[in-house]
Structures are given as structure tokens and as C-alpha cells.
Design an enzyme around this catalytic site. Structure first.
Site, PDB file in Angstrom:
ATOM      1  N   ASP A 248      83.522  18.305  22.099  1.00 14.39           N
ATOM      2  CA  ASP A 248      82.600  19.335  21.611  1.00 14.39           C
ATOM      3  C   ASP A 248      82.482  19.314  20.088  1.00 14.39           C
ATOM      4  OD1 ASP A 248      80.737  21.487  22.032  1.00 14.39           O
ATOM      5  OD2 ASP A 248      82.276  22.931  21.439  1.00 14.39           O
ATOM      6  N   ASN A 253      79.073  26.490  15.708  1.00 18.34           N
ATOM      7  CA  ASN A 253      79.156  27.926  15.439  1.00 18.34           C
ATOM      8  C   ASN A 253      80.573  28.477  15.532  1.00 18.34           C
ATOM      9  OD1 ASN A 253      77.714  30.159  14.569  1.00 18.34           O
ATOM     10  ND2 ASN A 253      77.321  30.921  16.634  1.00 18.34           N
TER      11      ASN A 253
END
Length: 295
Positions: A248, A253
């Protein structure tokens, strides 16, 4: 909007060594913004994390290939993802985010650029509009061999079932639909996800993001993400031919508890404890989806 650095500045070298040919099947690139501006609709504005950084991390962690997933901050302009794939010299494939009205010619161009699927995002904090009818229409027009990646949270799984059941190509579920892993392997969320997997045999999932699913709260959780390992290992064992893994990176964010990517890699033997499982998770399964001509 303040730009965000969401990745670890000096990730450790993993204790676990991935097998030769291992694939990080869920990662992203951000920009560089000067060449690939972010969407005006983006809910966050990251610092640049381009292909050179991604490939340096790939080598540092001991991986051979990447599957680059279009991040929401770039909207439906897949130029940054396509640029990274092109720079990978055959060692990357991708998942795009598209306008549902995209033409057949533009889908073919994405295929030529290394894209092998499209992503539908149903996280309300990241997208303003997720039109199921238009999504279903484009899912029916995909090039041969493509799949649909879906990102949602556990509380809307049942709401999405009719939509997902109607998609006529394989499904890949990001981060297992974000179950509450603190419920354990037999918790409500994991049972519901297992029932979904049983509903058709072409649903795949990513056993990813312990940093998002097992966050530290009230002194419990966080790295080394024991609740994630306990809840996810049985799922990997039971659906070992339909599971993928990825870092990931660069952790879109994330502003608190940014994970050490070396520690994420060290999660692999905890959820896939045998060499056979590790090979399926890291090589055989992603090769079948993204490099079927070599699998």
C-alpha cells in the site's frame, strides 16, 4: 490544502526474505506533481512519491515486480500510473480509475499501457460520487482478461452485494473490505466477508493494510499488528488461491502511525506461514491476474 508525506522516511530491511519473483500487488505513485497534477477533486494533497522512489523501495524490500493502483488523488487521469508502468520495463502492471463513459479505444490504450483492471472506490471520505449503474456499464465493456477492484468498508458490504453480484468479470477486494480485525477470525465482519467469498469463485482479496485495520487505540493494537495476524491468517489459508499481498506504499492520506514498510513485509510469514502459501500469495496468484501470459 497542505501537502502530506504519508510514508516512512527510512524503512527497515525486512527480516523476512520474499521468494525470487515476488510481487507487491498493491502500491501507488503520487505525481510528480509538476508532470502529473493532482485532481481538483482530491481529498488530500500528497508530496511527490514517483516511480523512482517506488522502484527503490521494491528493491530494498526484496520484490521483483509491482502492481500500481491508481490513487484517488489523481482522479481518472491515469497518466502518472501509466508513466510508472512504462518506466518499470515490464516489471509493473496497473489498475486504473476511469470515467464510466470511457470509450473502447481508450480502454484498449490503457491495456497497451499495462493496465489490467479498473477500480471502484466507495469510501465516502475519498469520493463524492460512486454511481453504481454507470460503474456496472463500464464493467461490462472491459477488455478480455481484466477485472474490477472494489474498495469499501465492512458496514456497506451487504448494501453493495447486488451491485457486485452483477459484475461479470472477476472481483478483487481491497484490504478485505476493511473488516474490524479486533473481532478476531470468527468476528461478524470476517464471517460476512467469508460468506461473500463463498458466493462466487472469482472473488479475490488483498490481505493488506495491517496499519489501517489494526491501529493503536487506548494502548492496544498497532505494530506488530497482532490482531491483524490472528484474524487474517485463517482467511489466507482457506482461500489461498484467491489472495494477493501488497505494501500500500506510499500509504495514501496516512498522517499518524505511518508504517515501517520492512515491518509490513515481516507480516507475510505470519499470515502465510509455509513456503507454498507464500509462493501463492506473492507469485502464483498475482501472476495469474496481471501477467497471465507468463503464469
Amino acid at each position: 490544502m497542505t501537502r502530506i508525506t504519508s510514508w516512512h522516511g527510512a524503512p527497515s530491511r525486512p527480516l523476512y526474505t520474499p521468494p525470487a519473483g515476488a510481487i507487491d500487488a498493491h502500491c501507488h505513485v503520487f505525481g510528480p506533481m509538476a508532470d502529473f497534477p493532482f485532481s481538483a477533486k482530491a481529498k488530500y494533497l500528497p508530496e511527490d512519491a514517483g516511480p523512482d522512489m517506488l522502484f527503490a523501495l521494491r528493491d530494498h524490500l526484496g520484490f521483483a515486480r509491482n502492481v500500481i493502483v491508481q490513487a484517488s488523488c489523481h482522479g481518472t487521469d491515469n497518466s502518472a500510473t501509466l508513466n510508472a508502468i512504462a518506466k518499470a520495463n515490464g516489471k509493473a502492471r496497473g489498475v486504473a480509475v476511469v470515467d464510466p463513459a470511457i470509450s473502447a479505444a481508450d480502454l484498449a490504450a490503457l491495456h497497451d499501457g499495462g493496465i489490467r483492471g479498473i477500480r471502484f472506490n466507495f469510501l465516502k471520505r475519498l469520493v463524492d460520487d460512486a454511481p453504481k449503474d454507470k460503474f456496472l456499464d463500464v464493467a461490462k465493456r472491459l477488455p478480455a482478461g481484466w477485472h474490477v477492484v472494489i474498495y469499501f468498508e465492512a458496514d456497506i458490504l451487504e448494501e453493495l452485494r447486488p451491485f457486485m453480484d452483477a459484475i461479470p468479470v472477476p472481483l478483487v477486494i481491497d484490504h478485505m473490505g476493511r473488516p474490524d480485525v479486533t473481532q478476531g477470525p470468527d468476528g461478524v465482519d470476517m464471517k460476512a466477508f467469508r460468506a461473500f467469498l463463498e458466493s462466487r469463485d472469482d472473488i479475490w482479496f488483498k490481505a493488506t493494510c495491517p496499519d489501517r485495520l489494526d491501529q493503536a487505540k487506548d494502548g492496544i493494537g498497532g505494530d506488530p499488528w497482532n490482531a491483524f495476524a490472528d484474524a487474517v491468517a485463517p482467511l489466507v489459508a482457506d482461500y489461498q488461491d484467491r489472495v494477493l499481498w501488497g505494501t500500500d506504499w506510499p500509504h495514501p492520506n496516512m498522517q499518524d502511525d505511518i508504517p515501517d514498510d520492512g515491518h509490513l513485509v515481516d507480516m507475510i510469514p505470519r499470515i502465510a506461514p509455509t513456503a507454498e502459501l507464500q509462493r501463492k500469495l506473492l507469485i502464483d496468484n498475482p501472476m495469474r491476474l496481471y501477467w497471465p501470459e507468463e503464469a
